[in-house]
Design an enzyme around this catalytic site. Structure first.
Site, PDB file in Angstrom:
ATOM      1  N   GLY A  72      49.730  36.823  58.887  1.00  0.00           N
ATOM      2  CA  GLY A  72      50.513  37.234  60.041  1.00  0.00           C
ATOM      3  C   GLY A  72      51.467  38.377  59.736  1.00  0.00           C
ATOM      4  CB  THR A  73      53.756  39.055  56.896  1.00  0.00           C
ATOM      5  OG1 THR A  73      54.365  37.765  56.980  1.00  0.00           O
ATOM      6  CG2 THR A  73      54.804  40.091  56.539  1.00  0.00           C
ATOM      7  CD  GLN A 179      54.599  28.877  64.129  1.00  0.00           C
ATOM      8  OE1 GLN A 179      54.143  27.756  64.383  1.00  0.00           O
ATOM      9  NE2 GLN A 179      54.943  29.224  62.892  1.00  0.00           N
ATOM     10  CG  HIS A 201      49.562  29.913  56.131  1.00  0.00           C
ATOM     11  ND1 HIS A 201      50.737  29.242  55.933  1.00  0.00           N
ATOM     12  CD2 HIS A 201      49.913  31.162  56.472  1.00  0.00           C
ATOM     13  CE1 HIS A 201      51.765  30.061  56.131  1.00  0.00           C
ATOM     14  NE2 HIS A 201      51.282  31.238  56.462  1.00  0.00           N
ATOM     15  CB  THR A 237      37.843  44.548  48.431  1.00  0.00           C
ATOM     16  OG1 THR A 237      37.756  45.732  47.647  1.00  0.00           O
ATOM     17  CG2 THR A 237      36.564  43.740  48.291  1.00  0.00           C
ATOM     18  CB  CYS A 325      59.735  33.377  56.258  1.00  0.00           C
ATOM     19  SG  CYS A 325      58.071  32.950  56.754  1.00  0.00           S
TER      20      CYS A 325
HETATM   21  N1  PLP Z   1      54.932  35.169  62.704  1.00  0.00           N
HETATM   22  C1  PLP Z   1      55.328  33.920  62.946  1.00  0.00           C
HETATM   23  C2  PLP Z   1      55.749  33.534  64.331  1.00  0.00           C
HETATM   24  C3  PLP Z   1      55.360  32.976  61.914  1.00  0.00           C
HETATM   25  O1  PLP Z   1      55.771  31.730  62.163  1.00  0.00           O
HETATM   26  C4  PLP Z   1      54.965  33.383  60.614  1.00  0.00           C
HETATM   27  C5  PLP Z   1      55.054  32.435  59.471  1.00  0.00           C
HETATM   28  O2  PLP Z   1      55.913  31.579  59.436  1.00  0.00           O
HETATM   29  C6  PLP Z   1      54.529  34.703  60.431  1.00  0.00           C
HETATM   30  C7  PLP Z   1      54.525  35.568  61.501  1.00  0.00           C
HETATM   31  C8  PLP Z   1      54.061  35.182  59.092  1.00  0.00           C
HETATM   32  O3  PLP Z   1      52.723  34.785  58.866  1.00  0.00           O
HETATM   33  P1  PLP Z   1      52.139  34.750  57.374  1.00  0.00           P
HETATM   34  O4  PLP Z   1      52.803  33.604  56.682  1.00  0.00           O
HETATM   35  O5  PLP Z   1      50.657  34.545  57.558  1.00  0.00           O
HETATM   36  O6  PLP Z   1      52.438  36.058  56.751  1.00  0.00           O
END
Ligand code: PLP
Length: 389
Positions: A72-73, A179, A201, A237, A325
């Site tokens: 996600g990040t 989410q 995940h 890759t 996080c």
């Molecule tokens: N965006 C939201 C709303 C999240 O809850 C999270 C992770 O907690 C992320 C982005 C980041 O995703 P990732 O852990 O796959 O980088």
């Protein structure tokens, strides 16, 4: 996960889906870089493309609109930076004040680089008003970004309305659906959505998998440069095993979403009632109805969230003080701050998040241990105890 413990932190990371693990293991046991031209490479490429087609089908978009990322990040960073960089003639960004740091930080960083950032406020329930967004949209806005559902308090945004307003104004719109997927019906084809981030995940695929859904006609500048994979938008890759596992997890999330939501929202409501019975002064944060089925976010006035978390952990309940996080960072939650929750109340907040493997036994365990935990936590933070420390 241990049988005698209640894992209630599925929003941080959820239990691996056995079918996704199988898909990963099967693909990982085969050699071949999907970009190689020999048979092994072509087989790996086929797996990647079949996975892309499956995910596209599940999210109602075209296969060419699915870009695999490391989570996600990365998907959020690619969308935020890439879409803004592609429009150097537009210098403004609209961003909700309650985004995850994966959006918040790249937006703030672009602000430091000279973009003007308009933070979209939320109401006391954490909702962005589509009419406020509409009023702020103009032809100097490079990007509007509002998450589908919030990771801390679980509030679900009126995404269809916000996306439509952006489309009418000709402004690209990004939504972080990390989410939302699996808990809500996520439709990537809603009019006005330019890009949508998802993370493996959170739905049972391994950590390090994810994707950005990006409309084919969107102009974007890549963040990573290299081998030109993913239409030159995201070089690197292909992680064929991770991609195969992600496709299985997305299919499972979409196929089981309605039933899953029904089942876990019943457990969620039970947990909320039980908490309020044990702690009548507790405050449930977020929206009453527009809330993720698996989210319970509660403030316990007079207690410290970290103390509660550690005491619950010792008693066999695993939860969070907010976003995983940022856990451990002793800053007030920007989400609760934006919702106007008083700092003294916000400090005693906990998030219990339910997932696919949550059961009645998890709720029972919280109910059993919470009175003792609250008693110890409130004594730990009372002024008399503090003085003797
Ligand atoms: N965006 C939201 C709303 C999240 O809850 C999270 C992770 O907690 C992320 C982005 C980041 O995703 P990732 O852990 O796959 O980088």
């Amino acid at each position: 996960m241990q049988p005698d413990r209640a894992y209630l932190d599925h929003a941080a990371t959820t239990t691996l889906l056995p079918e996704a693990v199988d898909a990963w293991a099967q693909a990982a046991s085969r050699v071949g870089n999907p970009s190689s031209l020999h048979s092994a490479g072509r087989a790996a490429r086929r797996l990647v493309e079949e996975s892309r087609e499956a995910i596209a089908d599940d999210l109602h978009v075209r296969p060419s609109e699915v870009i695999f990322t490391s989570g996600g990040t990365e998907a959020d960073n690619l969308a935020v930076k890439g879409l803004v960089w592609a429009q150097p003639d537009r210098g403004r960004i609209l961003c909700s004040a309650i985004e995850h740091h994966a959006v918040l930080d790249p937006v703030s960083w672009l602000g430091d680089q000279g973009c003007k950032v308009d933070w979209l406020t939320v109401d006391e329930f954490g909702r962005v008003d589509p009419e406020t967004v509409r009023a702020r949209l103009s032809d100097d806005v490079a990007l509007c970004t509002v998450m589908w559902a919030n990771n801390e308090v679980g509030t679900v945004q009126p995404i269809a309305e916000i996306a439509r307003a952006c489309e009418e104004a000709g402004v690209p719109f990004h939504t972080d659906a990390v989410q939302a997927l699996g808990q809500l019906r996520v439709d990537g084809s809603l009019p006005g959505i330019t890009s949508l981030a998802l993370s493996g995940h959170k739905i049972g695929a391994p950590v390090g998998t994810g994707a950005l859904v990006l409309r084919r006609d969107a102009r974007i500048v890549p963040v990573t440069h290299g081998g030109g994979q993913e239409r030159d938008v995201r070089s690197g890759t292909f992680d064929a095993p991770g991609i195969a596992a992600l496709a299985v997890a997305v299919r499972h999330a979409v196929d089981h979403q309605a039933l899953h939501a029904e089942e876990i929202s019943a457990l969620r409501d039970e947990l909320i009632s039980a908490i309020l019975q044990v702690a009548p002064t507790a405050v449930v944060n977020g929206h009453v109805s527009e809330r993720l089925p698996g989210n319970v976010h509660v403030s316990f006035p007079g207690c410290e969230g970290d103390t509660l978390l550690m005491l619950l952990d010792a008693a066999g309940v695993e939860c969070s003080t907010g976003s995983a996080c940022t856990a451990g960072v002793p800053e007030p939650s920007h989400v609760l701050e934006a919702m106007g929750v008083a700092p003294a109340v916000a400090r005693g907040s906990l998030r219990f998040s339910l997932g696919r493997t949550s059961t009645q036994a998890d709720i029972d365990r919280v109910v059993e241990v919470l009175p003792g935990v609250l008693d110890r936590a409130s004594r730990a933070s009372s002024p008399r105890v503090r003085r003797t420390r």
